[in-house]
Design a protein around this motif. Structure first.
Motif, PDB file in Angstrom:
ATOM      1  N   GLU A  18      50.961  64.674  66.233  1.00  0.00           N
ATOM      2  CA  GLU A  18      51.390  64.882  67.492  1.00  0.00           C
ATOM      3  C   GLU A  18      51.412  66.422  68.145  1.00  0.00           C
ATOM      4  O   GLU A  18      50.948  66.722  69.055  1.00  0.00           O
ATOM      5  N   GLN A  19      52.088  67.153  67.122  1.00  0.00           N
ATOM      6  CA  GLN A  19      52.048  68.622  67.181  1.00  0.00           C
ATOM      7  C   GLN A  19      50.751  69.268  67.269  1.00  0.00           C
ATOM      8  O   GLN A  19      50.360  70.232  68.031  1.00  0.00           O
ATOM      9  N   PHE A  20      49.911  68.827  66.010  1.00  0.00           N
ATOM     10  CA  PHE A  20      48.544  69.426  66.037  1.00  0.00           C
ATOM     11  C   PHE A  20      47.756  69.119  67.328  1.00  0.00           C
ATOM     12  O   PHE A  20      46.953  70.340  67.591  1.00  0.00           O
ATOM     13  N   PHE A  21      47.723  68.197  67.980  1.00  0.00           N
ATOM     14  CA  PHE A  21      46.947  68.006  69.131  1.00  0.00           C
ATOM     15  C   PHE A  21      47.449  68.900  70.288  1.00  0.00           C
ATOM     16  O   PHE A  21      47.003  69.273  70.969  1.00  0.00           O
ATOM     17  N   ARG A  22      48.948  69.255  70.205  1.00  0.00           N
ATOM     18  CA  ARG A  22      49.522  70.093  71.220  1.00  0.00           C
ATOM     19  C   ARG A  22      49.110  71.499  70.937  1.00  0.00           C
ATOM     20  O   ARG A  22      48.806  72.280  71.752  1.00  0.00           O
ATOM     21  N   TRP A  23      49.007  71.854  69.500  1.00  0.00           N
ATOM     22  CA  TRP A  23      48.486  73.201  69.314  1.00  0.00           C
ATOM     23  C   TRP A  23      46.833  73.369  69.682  1.00  0.00           C
ATOM     24  O   TRP A  23      46.698  74.462  70.241  1.00  0.00           O
ATOM     25  N   HIS A  41      46.775  65.389  56.248  1.00  0.00           N
ATOM     26  CA  HIS A  41      48.060  64.913  56.802  1.00  0.00           C
ATOM     27  C   HIS A  41      47.886  65.605  58.389  1.00  0.00           C
ATOM     28  O   HIS A  41      48.975  65.003  59.156  1.00  0.00           O
ATOM     29  N   HIS A  42      47.281  66.431  58.838  1.00  0.00           N
ATOM     30  CA  HIS A  42      47.219  67.133  60.422  1.00  0.00           C
ATOM     31  C   HIS A  42      46.881  65.668  61.064  1.00  0.00           C
ATOM     32  O   HIS A  42      47.134  65.700  62.220  1.00  0.00           O
ATOM     33  N   LEU A  43      46.053  64.806  60.700  1.00  0.00           N
ATOM     34  CA  LEU A  43      45.733  63.537  61.504  1.00  0.00           C
ATOM     35  C   LEU A  43      46.229  62.420  61.100  1.00  0.00           C
ATOM     36  O   LEU A  43      46.397  61.661  61.933  1.00  0.00           O
ATOM     37  N   LEU A  44      46.649  62.219  59.840  1.00  0.00           N
ATOM     38  CA  LEU A  44      47.137  60.720  59.394  1.00  0.00           C
ATOM     39  C   LEU A  44      48.702  60.826  59.418  1.00  0.00           C
ATOM     40  O   LEU A  44      49.225  59.667  59.580  1.00  0.00           O
ATOM     41  N   ASP A  45      49.379  61.837  59.428  1.00  0.00           N
ATOM     42  CA  ASP A  45      50.997  61.943  59.619  1.00  0.00           C
ATOM     43  C   ASP A  45      51.227  62.008  61.128  1.00  0.00           C
ATOM     44  O   ASP A  45      50.917  62.782  61.801  1.00  0.00           O
ATOM     45  N   PRO A  46      51.912  60.970  61.675  1.00  0.00           N
ATOM     46  CA  PRO A  46      51.998  60.747  63.167  1.00  0.00           C
ATOM     47  C   PRO A  46      52.789  61.911  63.718  1.00  0.00           C
ATOM     48  O   PRO A  46      52.392  62.300  64.610  1.00  0.00           O
ATOM     49  N   GLY A  75      45.609  72.153  71.963  1.00  0.00           N
ATOM     50  CA  GLY A  75      45.549  71.931  73.581  1.00  0.00           C
ATOM     51  C   GLY A  75      44.617  70.785  74.174  1.00  0.00           C
ATOM     52  O   GLY A  75      44.198  71.109  74.971  1.00  0.00           O
ATOM     53  N   ARG A  76      44.452  69.812  73.256  1.00  0.00           N
ATOM     54  CA  ARG A  76      43.538  68.631  73.376  1.00  0.00           C
ATOM     55  C   ARG A  76      44.370  67.567  73.513  1.00  0.00           C
ATOM     56  O   ARG A  76      45.315  67.170  72.595  1.00  0.00           O
ATOM     57  N   ASP A  77      43.856  66.576  74.375  1.00  0.00           N
ATOM     58  CA  ASP A  77      44.276  65.318  74.166  1.00  0.00           C
ATOM     59  C   ASP A  77      43.347  64.527  72.848  1.00  0.00           C
ATOM     60  O   ASP A  77      42.354  65.051  72.772  1.00  0.00           O
ATOM     61  N   PRO A  78      43.812  63.540  72.471  1.00  0.00           N
ATOM     62  CA  PRO A  78      43.125  63.092  71.312  1.00  0.00           C
ATOM     63  C   PRO A  78      41.603  62.548  71.744  1.00  0.00           C
ATOM     64  O   PRO A  78      40.695  62.620  70.948  1.00  0.00           O
ATOM     65  N   SER A  79      41.663  62.363  73.015  1.00  0.00           N
ATOM     66  CA  SER A  79      40.242  61.691  73.424  1.00  0.00           C
ATOM     67  C   SER A  79      39.373  62.840  73.847  1.00  0.00           C
ATOM     68  O   SER A  79      38.173  62.654  73.891  1.00  0.00           O
ATOM     69  N   ASP A  80      39.878  64.022  73.605  1.00  0.00           N
ATOM     70  CA  ASP A  80      38.841  65.294  73.606  1.00  0.00           C
ATOM     71  C   ASP A  80      38.513  65.851  72.132  1.00  0.00           C
ATOM     72  O   ASP A  80      37.983  66.898  72.201  1.00  0.00           O
ATOM     73  N   VAL A  81      39.075  64.734  71.054  1.00  0.00           N
ATOM     74  CA  VAL A  81      38.661  65.483  69.591  1.00  0.00           C
ATOM     75  C   VAL A  81      37.847  64.552  69.163  1.00  0.00           C
ATOM     76  O   VAL A  81      37.804  63.276  69.098  1.00  0.00           O
ATOM     77  N   ILE A  82      36.631  65.080  68.346  1.00  0.00           N
ATOM     78  CA  ILE A  82      35.721  64.552  67.585  1.00  0.00           C
ATOM     79  C   ILE A  82      36.268  64.765  65.987  1.00  0.00           C
ATOM     80  O   ILE A  82      36.137  65.897  65.644  1.00  0.00           O
ATOM     81  N   ALA A  83      36.509  63.711  65.346  1.00  0.00           N
ATOM     82  CA  ALA A  83      37.161  63.914  63.889  1.00  0.00           C
ATOM     83  C   ALA A  83      36.276  63.471  62.931  1.00  0.00           C
ATOM     84  O   ALA A  83      35.416  62.503  62.743  1.00  0.00           O
ATOM     85  N   VAL A  84      35.989  64.412  61.800  1.00  0.00           N
ATOM     86  CA  VAL A  84      35.136  64.059  60.803  1.00  0.00           C
ATOM     87  C   VAL A  84      35.805  63.943  59.508  1.00  0.00           C
ATOM     88  O   VAL A  84      36.742  64.926  59.203  1.00  0.00           O
ATOM     89  N   PHE A  85      35.923  62.663  58.840  1.00  0.00           N
ATOM     90  CA  PHE A  85      36.703  62.445  57.526  1.00  0.00           C
ATOM     91  C   PHE A  85      35.665  62.547  56.563  1.00  0.00           C
ATOM     92  O   PHE A  85      34.808  61.751  56.304  1.00  0.00           O
ATOM     93  N   ASP A  86      36.028  63.414  55.551  1.00  0.00           N
ATOM     94  CA  ASP A  86      35.120  63.574  54.222  1.00  0.00           C
ATOM     95  C   ASP A  86      35.973  62.802  53.344  1.00  0.00           C
ATOM     96  O   ASP A  86      37.225  62.638  53.320  1.00  0.00           O
ATOM     97  N   GLU A  87      35.160  62.337  52.079  1.00  0.00           N
ATOM     98  CA  GLU A  87      35.813  61.481  51.319  1.00  0.00           C
ATOM     99  C   GLU A  87      36.450  60.311  51.873  1.00  0.00           C
ATOM    100  O   GLU A  87      37.728  60.081  51.293  1.00  0.00           O
ATOM    101  N   ALA A  88      35.893  59.978  52.782  1.00  0.00           N
ATOM    102  CA  ALA A  88      36.400  58.710  53.528  1.00  0.00           C
ATOM    103  C   ALA A  88      36.921  57.482  52.687  1.00  0.00           C
ATOM    104  O   ALA A  88      37.760  56.781  53.375  1.00  0.00           O
TER     105      ALA A  88
END
Length: 727
Positions: free
Chosen positions: A251-256, A242-247, A258-271
């Motif tokens: 938004e808050q998560f990226f603010r915490w 939910h930290h990534l899929l809940d809109p 201190g990154r823009d989404p373009s600076d995040v590499i996301a790994v989804f397990d059980e994708a």
């Protein structure tokens, strides 16, 4: 051979915490590293034991360290969170990383308040600390001015008088804040105490949320807020979906971070679960009681906008009641219980029944205009409730039902006829008075409405699972553009596993009550349990079928029944402590995936039937949306039903054989799994949906011959302690 330290082509080696990767794992690491250089997404399917987690984390952490990015690894399975934490600790012991394991606020709150109340308490506590800081600053200034005035400076005396007035005002504010107790003591300590020791402890290792909670509780801190404040710039975050899929949360998560989404590499397990999770996080609902509370709220308001708001919400309330009353079939009202039951309201050639009823009953200046008035009034009322709680006038942060109702129905009118969204009305029975009440919902049939924008915003993603193929379907459903794909089948010795497809008559729902067919299936289960040197897992299309055969089969060992609403973890622990039991459970339950049954925990896994989901109105909507989106009548059934069903079966099969030393058998009990079904009943056969390597290992057997196959297999791997059982 261990990767040498000076190998310039293997910079990821410092993040790999063991001697060396497996050959296939090395190949995956290098492939993912190349994809990350190109900012490409990756789909990685790997069977149990392929080391998917480290294959993704190792190159991701190396790339992130080199390019100043953050890696986020996320799952929806609690056991995987624990596994990620263990892997992160192993990495940290070799190469220091700053990692945080993040969990939702509800499970970490020390005073057990809801989200809205927490936010208000945070704001008020900030106000208190700011006021105390301001008072301290004013005290220092007035002392300095006092010394200057005593030295004969007339201007200083005048300035000090103004400062004393400010001090009095700040003192009154502080007294009000303290007397009304509208602050959080734990968060207050976060803001006013030295937290250096906490962060030194936090980053000395990889700490679990429970460890953070316990440490913070001992020190009087709020551990959740400390994590939020300390998360900026970390190397790795472990969290749930939910930290990534809940809109809103994202938004808050990226603010915490201190990154823009373009600076995040996301790994989804059980994708393979991302599509369903995206639907869940996108759902928007409004229940009838909320509408009723909104009307009560408006009755107590003298705001000039209340009349227009009351007019439109009253009409919506009437329309909702009429819609579910008209949709109830003869005699259906008496069968409704306390679970939500969907009613068909969608129309192929016009708007849904709820919208049509609303437009038919409405009279006034305009639905949109009245909703706009309701929305503005709701926002004003919500701000009043916020201020009242912050000022200590109320003990809880009151919600604004008018705002909730207006926001929801504004979206309903704008979006309910959009492709990929499905309008639903549901009903349930009130526990207290037995009356029915309704709920409107905008159901997201196409997950890519949620996921495609996220994947576009992120620097890159790695989606990994044991059951991601067919890759083209995963790409379409999630809205991925030209991802890199890689697949690795079972890596453990082939002679230590067997997969059987038992040719019992197809277990169609219409035939499951036939006594003769039940006798045949029960006999196969009994044979499998008797021939298995250890525990047996038996998965069924439903809990009801699991219970049926739990009560029907006759075995010497203990029968365990998994039931809905019970704690599966406790049942699993009891079962795995046994050595001759059979666990009966549903393929749609929590034990079918993300849970390991290592070694003697379970040797044989049975999948009884093809676990197609219940084909309700929502599933019909998903099929129709896929047919439209992917230009094919077959796409609806294939994308929405057949492929997810086979993935469920493959997940269940993966519960056994979890290491190179392990061994076990997988038994598929239904003619539709056999090779002959492709010829005899091609419209129902599912074998072709399995990946080629898995199909090639399936051995078709008659029901009476399975026991001999299992006997020979377990004898070959020397699994029996003493003489083998008689077939």
């Amino acid at each position: 051979m261990v990767i040498p330290d000076d190998d310039p082509d293997s910079p990821y080696e410092r993040f790999f915490p063991y001697d060396e990767p497996y050959d296939h794992q090395r190949e995956a690491i290098e492939g993912i590293a190349e994809a990350l250089e190109d900012a490409s997404d990756v789909l990685l399917e790997g069977a149990t034991g392929t080391g998917k987690t480290l294959a993704a984390l190792t190159p991701a952490l190396e790339h992130a360290r080199r390019t100043d990015k953050t890696v986020v690894i996320t799952t929806n399975v609690h056991q995987q969170m624990r596994q990620f934490t263990a892997e992160a600790r192993a990495i940290n012991h070799q190469e220091s990383i700053r990692a945080i394991v993040f969990r939702g606020k509800a499970s970490m709150c020390h005073i057990d308040v809801g989200y809205e109340e927490c936010q208000a308490l945070r704001d008020t506590t900030h106000d208190l600390v700011d006021a105390e800081s301001e008072r301290a600053d004013l005290e220092r200034r007035q002392r300095d001015l006092l010394e200057e005035s005593q030295a004969g400076d007339g201007d200083a005396a005048e300035a000090r008088s103004a400062i004393m007035d400010e001090l009095e005002s700040v003192g009154e504010e502080l007294q009000t804040l303290r007397e009304e107790q509208s602050t959080c003591e734990h968060y207050y300590h976060n803001l006013t105490s030295d937290t250096d020791d906490f962060y030194a402890w936090l980053y000395d290792d990889v700490r679990t949320p429970d460890e953070v909670y316990e440490y913070a509780e001992r020190q009087g801190f709020c551990g959740y807020e400390l994590l939020k404040d300390g998360i900026e710039g970390v190397d790795l975050v472990i969290c749930n979906y939910h930290h990534l899929l809940d809109p809103f949360v994202r938004e808050q998560f990226f603010r915490w971070l201190g990154r823009d989404p373009s600076d995040v590499i996301a790994v989804f397990d059980e994708a393979h679960n991302v599509a369903d999770a995206a639907r869940d996080h996108a759902r928007r609902t409004l229940a009838e009681p909320t509408l009723e509370r909104a009307l009560d709220e408006l009755d107590g308001s003298d705001d000039p906008r209340a009349d227009a708001a009351r007019n439109v919400l009253t009409t919506i309330h009437t329309a909702l009641q009429e819609t579910y009353e008209d949709a109830l079939a003869f005699g259906q009202r008496e069968t409704i219980e306390d679970d939500w039951e969907d009613l068909a309201i969608d129309n192929d050639d016009r708007r849904d029944d709820l919208t049509l009823s609303l437009l038919q009953h409405y009279t006034g200046q305009g639905v949109s205009d009245d909703l706009a008035s309701a929305l503005k009034l709701g926002q004003a009322l919500d701000q009043q409730y916020e201020d009242a709680f912050k000022d200590g006038e109320t003990s809880v942060r009151k919600e604004c039902p008018t705002l909730q109702a207006a926001t929801f129905f504004e979206a309903w009118l704008a979006e309910s006829d959009e492709s990929g969204l499905y309008p639903v009305v549901s009903v349930r029975r009130d526990d207290d008075n037995g009356d029915l009440y309704g709920r409107a919902e905008l159901y997201t049939a196409i997950p890519q409405r949620v996921t495609s924008g996220l994947f576009e915003d992120l620097y890159a993603t790695v989606l990994m699972s044991a059951t991601l193929r067919p890759f083209d379907v995963t790409e379409d459903v999630l809205g991925l553009e030209d991802p890199v794909t890689m697949a690795y089948g079972p890596q453990f010795p082939a002679e230590r596993r067997r997969t059987y497809a038992v040719d019992v008559p197809a277990l169609f729902a219409s035939r499951r009550d036939e006594p003769e067919l039940q006798d045949t299936v029960a006999g196969v289960i009994e044979d499998a349990a008797r021939m298995t040197p250890g525990n047996t897992l038996a998965f069924f299309p439903s809990y009801a079928e699991a219970e049926r055969y739990h009560d029907r089969v006759n075995i010497e060992g203990t029968r365990y029944l998994d039931e809905p609403g019970t704690r599966a973890q406790e049942l699993r622990e009891t079962f795995t402590a046994d050595d001759d039991g059979v666990l009966f459970t549903s393929l749609w339950g929590t034990l079918a995936e993300g849970v390991s049954f290592d070694g003697d925990d379970a040797r044989t896994v049975l999948v009884v039937g093809v676990p197609y989901p219940y084909l309700d109105e929502r599933m019909d909507a998903v099929q129709a949306a896929y047919e439209t989106a992917f230009d094919g009548e077959d796409a609806g059934w294939r994308y929405a039903v057949e492929i997810p069903t086979v993935r469920k079966t493959r997940q269940a099969m993966g519960r056994v054989i979890r290491s190179p030393e392990d061994f076990g058998a997988r038994v598929l009990i239904d003619r539709r799994y056999t090779e002959d079904a492709e010829i005899q009943m091609p419209e129902y056969a599912v074998r072709g949906t399995f990946p080629p390597a898995e199909r090639s290992e399936m051995i078709d057997v008659d029901p009476g011959k399975l026991k001999f196959g299992l006997l020979n297999f377990y004898a070959d791997v020397e699994a029996y302690d003493g003489d083998p059982p008689a077939p």
